[in-house]
Motif scaffolding. Structure first.
Motif, PDB file in Angstrom:
ATOM      1  N   LEU A 413       0.681  -1.425   0.052  1.00 17.05           N
ATOM      2  CA  LEU A 413       0.010  -0.005  -0.076  1.00 17.05           C
ATOM      3  C   LEU A 413       0.993   1.126  -0.019  1.00 17.05           C
ATOM      4  O   LEU A 413       0.467   2.163  -0.777  1.00 17.05           O
ATOM      5  CB  LEU A 413      -1.045   0.068   1.204  1.00 17.05           C
ATOM      6  N   ILE A 414       2.026   1.242   0.597  1.00 14.60           N
ATOM      7  CA  ILE A 414       2.929   2.481   0.816  1.00 14.60           C
ATOM      8  C   ILE A 414       3.527   2.661  -0.423  1.00 14.60           C
ATOM      9  O   ILE A 414       3.654   3.718  -1.187  1.00 14.60           O
ATOM     10  CB  ILE A 414       3.996   2.321   1.734  1.00 14.60           C
ATOM     11  N   ALA A 415       3.999   1.453  -1.304  1.00 14.95           N
ATOM     12  CA  ALA A 415       4.470   1.707  -2.528  1.00 14.95           C
ATOM     13  C   ALA A 415       3.575   2.180  -3.565  1.00 14.95           C
ATOM     14  O   ALA A 415       4.075   3.040  -4.526  1.00 14.95           O
ATOM     15  CB  ALA A 415       5.007   0.055  -3.051  1.00 14.95           C
ATOM     16  N   LEU A 433       9.647  -2.753   6.829  1.00 18.67           N
ATOM     17  CA  LEU A 433       8.771  -1.382   6.549  1.00 18.67           C
ATOM     18  C   LEU A 433       9.785  -0.301   6.552  1.00 18.67           C
ATOM     19  O   LEU A 433       9.180   0.731   5.529  1.00 18.67           O
ATOM     20  CB  LEU A 433       7.849  -1.338   7.717  1.00 18.67           C
ATOM     21  N   ALA A 434      10.715   0.084   7.148  1.00 21.08           N
ATOM     22  CA  ALA A 434      11.631   1.129   7.029  1.00 21.08           C
ATOM     23  C   ALA A 434      12.099   1.191   5.862  1.00 21.08           C
ATOM     24  O   ALA A 434      12.204   2.412   5.198  1.00 21.08           O
ATOM     25  CB  ALA A 434      12.689   0.922   8.077  1.00 21.08           C
ATOM     26  N   ARG A 435      12.546   0.088   5.060  1.00 22.80           N
ATOM     27  CA  ARG A 435      12.913   0.160   3.740  1.00 22.80           C
ATOM     28  C   ARG A 435      12.050   0.836   2.728  1.00 22.80           C
ATOM     29  O   ARG A 435      12.324   1.653   1.816  1.00 22.80           O
ATOM     30  CB  ARG A 435      13.420  -1.205   3.251  1.00 22.80           C
ATOM     31  N   HIS A 439      11.441   5.063   0.490  1.00 21.21           N
ATOM     32  CA  HIS A 439      11.003   5.479  -0.796  1.00 21.21           C
ATOM     33  C   HIS A 439       9.875   6.794  -0.912  1.00 21.21           C
ATOM     34  O   HIS A 439       9.706   7.353  -2.065  1.00 21.21           O
ATOM     35  CB  HIS A 439      10.380   4.423  -1.482  1.00 21.21           C
ATOM     36  N   LEU A 440       9.558   7.204   0.479  1.00 21.64           N
ATOM     37  CA  LEU A 440       8.698   8.069   0.561  1.00 21.64           C
ATOM     38  C   LEU A 440       9.318   9.484   0.421  1.00 21.64           C
ATOM     39  O   LEU A 440       9.892   9.873   1.703  1.00 21.64           O
ATOM     40  CB  LEU A 440       7.676   8.238   1.507  1.00 21.64           C
ATOM     41  N   GLU A 441       9.648  10.247  -0.627  1.00 24.13           N
ATOM     42  CA  GLU A 441      10.595  11.692  -0.825  1.00 24.13           C
ATOM     43  C   GLU A 441      10.015  12.367   0.144  1.00 24.13           C
ATOM     44  O   GLU A 441      10.671  13.449   0.426  1.00 24.13           O
ATOM     45  CB  GLU A 441      10.784  11.855  -2.197  1.00 24.13           C
ATOM     46  N   GLU A 463      18.470   8.333   6.391  1.00 22.35           N
ATOM     47  CA  GLU A 463      18.625   9.016   5.151  1.00 22.35           C
ATOM     48  C   GLU A 463      17.448   9.713   4.531  1.00 22.35           C
ATOM     49  O   GLU A 463      17.428  10.321   3.490  1.00 22.35           O
ATOM     50  CB  GLU A 463      19.115   7.947   4.135  1.00 22.35           C
ATOM     51  N   LEU A 464      16.401   9.716   5.228  1.00 21.76           N
ATOM     52  CA  LEU A 464      15.084  10.310   4.482  1.00 21.76           C
ATOM     53  C   LEU A 464      15.354  12.153   4.698  1.00 21.76           C
ATOM     54  O   LEU A 464      15.424  12.345   5.884  1.00 21.76           O
ATOM     55  CB  LEU A 464      13.606  10.157   5.324  1.00 21.76           C
TER      56      LEU A 464
END
Length: 491
Positions: A413-415, A433-435, A439-441, A463-464
């Motif tokens: 769902l996040i992807a 889940l953290a990985r 991907h949510l910029e 790294e976010l």
């Protein structure tokens, strides 16, 4: 003048057409004229001049031939055709055809069935229109009465919620509370457990204000108790749901703590909450109060409710209708019924809101129910997720997960929603889940119940670039994150 009426049924008309076809008369003027008549032309006049009768020239037009009623010679008919027609065919000429012969001029007038149908249709439409005009005002009055009753019920529900809060806390709801960052929550937010939104109240984080990202998405839901059915506006353009009822500033104001004993003139004579007709505010707004004379003034300038009247709920739960044109002295006395709040506590900072007639969009996902054993021994809702939209884009995700298998579906769902900015996980966040969250910029706020992150998972979160608020992480993971980055506002 010779006037003759004849009726022609469908069988006779078909017989006439067959005879004309055998005689080759399809292109004659008479055939064309008759076909136009049968095509339901209303009036057709044929001026044929003084046509001689070829059968009996000295008799003229209208001579009766062979025992048949022949009206006249219409150009193109031959004697042998007239003789081939039966007497029944001419005896059946028309409720639709009336022939008048005047001095050799023939005028044919069609009495069409279509004209009668059109006339009947027009009469029917006029009757329906009259019925609509007769019944529309009573129907609208009934609808207005029903809306007024619904609004009255909303006021009763709010009044009852305030009294339930009074029983639990020995005071009426506080109008607004503050912290160093500013106002946090208003009186209606505190009454939600006593109306219909106890599940909502349990999700509100009272540590943060009403505009905080961890709370803001909760205040966009429209509740029937807050909406006057006579008013169309439902929410602000910032996706905050509105309320159409405001409180008495003498009872609910900044850091108020009014008790029932302070209503010295009696709860029956002290108004608690009233209807408003303009300048609406979000129900989560901390300053949801307004003096009675301002409410009446708004109703005078914009009479969209009940013909110049508005309703208020008194301290005893009763509903009273007040006129917006009431004498200013009466309104002043109703506004100054004790207790009288300090002027500074009732000041409302100026803020205008833009409205719209639709509520914000929410996508709700129920991935499935828990196993029967887990449903018996595990409390809480079925694992699910909700995505809240702002300006047409997915903005906030709130998910409830109970197991590792459920997180795999949450990852998918996040992807599928890369524009998310706020994520709240009612569960444990692990490395997988953290990985996916990495991907949510645009992710700026992340909250969780707890975390189970390895060194690699901590590094991924660090790294976010846009992430600024992180809540719920375990102390061990917190120390590791601080080693990697100090840009987070960990709460």
């Amino acid at each position: 003048m010779l006037s003759v009426q004849h009726a022609l049924d469908n069988r006779s008309l078909r017989a006439l057409e067959r005879c004309e076809a055998k005689a080759g008369l399809q292109d004659t003027p008479c055939f064309i004229a008759r076909r136009r008549l049968c095509g339901n032309y209303n009036v057709l006049s044929l001026s044929l001049g003084r046509l001689p009768n070829p059968l009996c020239p000295h008799k003229g037009v209208g001579h009766l031939y062979g025992g048949m009623r022949v009206l006249g010679w219409l150009g193109g008919y031959s004697p042998h055709l007239l003789g081939s027609l039966s007497g029944r065919a001419w005896n059946n000429v028309a409720g639709w055809l009336r022939c008048y012969v005047r001095g050799g001029h023939v005028t044919q007038t069609l009495r069409s069935g279509d004209m009668r149908k059109k006339r009947n249709t027009v009469v029917t439409m006029v009757c329906l229109l009259v019925l609509v005009l007769l019944f529309l005002p009573p129907i609208e009055m009934a609808r207005t009465g029903a809306r007024r009753m619904q609004s009255s019920n909303n006021l009763k529900q709010i009044g009852l919620a305030c009294h339930n809060y009074l029983d639990a806390h020995k005071q009426f709801p506080m109008g607004a509370d503050y912290d160093p960052t500013g106002p946090k929550h208003g009186w209606f937010t505190r009454t939600t457990p006593y109306i219909e939104a106890s599940s909502l109240y349990s999700r509100i984080d009272m540590r943060y204000g009403w505009k905080h990202p961890f709370n803001k998405y909760l205040f966009g839901d429209v509740y029937a108790t807050t909406i006057n059915p006579q008013i169309d506006s439902l929410s602000t353009t910032d996706d905050f749901a509105l309320i159409h009822y405001l409180a008495n500033p003498n009872i609910m104001h900044s850091k108020s703590s009014v008790r029932l004993e302070q209503l010295v003139d009696g709860s029956k004579h002290t108004w608690l909450v009233g209807e408003i007709s303009q300048r609406f505010q979000p129900w989560a707004y901390p300053y949801n109060w307004r003096p009675l004379n301002e409410i009446a003034s708004d109703h005078r300038s914009d009479q969209i409710l009940w013909g110049g009247e508005f309703q208020v709920c008194n301290g005893d739960g009763s509903i009273r209708a007040l006129s917006s044109d009431a004498d200013s002295i009466v309104l002043h006395k109703l506004s100054t019924v004790p207790p009288i709040a300090d002027m500074k506590a009732t000041v409302v900072p100026y803020q205008s809101f833009e409205y719209r007639d639709v509520a914000r969009s929410v996508d709700r996902y129920n991935f499935g129910e828990l196993e029967p054993y887990a449903r018996k021994h595990q409390k809480g809702p079925v694992w699910s997720a909700e995505i809240y939209y702002e300006h047409g884009e997915p903005h906030t995700l709130e998910a409830r997960v109970h197991s590792q298998g459920e997180q795999s579906k949450l990852v998918e769902l996040i992807a599928n929603n890369p524009t998310l900015q706020v994520v709240l996980i009612r569960g444990v966040v692990n490395d997988s889940l953290a990985r996916e969250l990495s991907h949510l910029e645009h992710l700026c706020c992340l909250a969780m119940d707890s975390s189970d992150l390895s060194e690699q998972g901590v590094k991924v979160l660090a790294e976010l670039k846009e992430l600024r608020i992180l809540d719920g992480i375990t102390p061990a993971n917190l120390l590791e994150i601080k080693k990697v980055s100090d840009t987070f506002l960990v709460e």
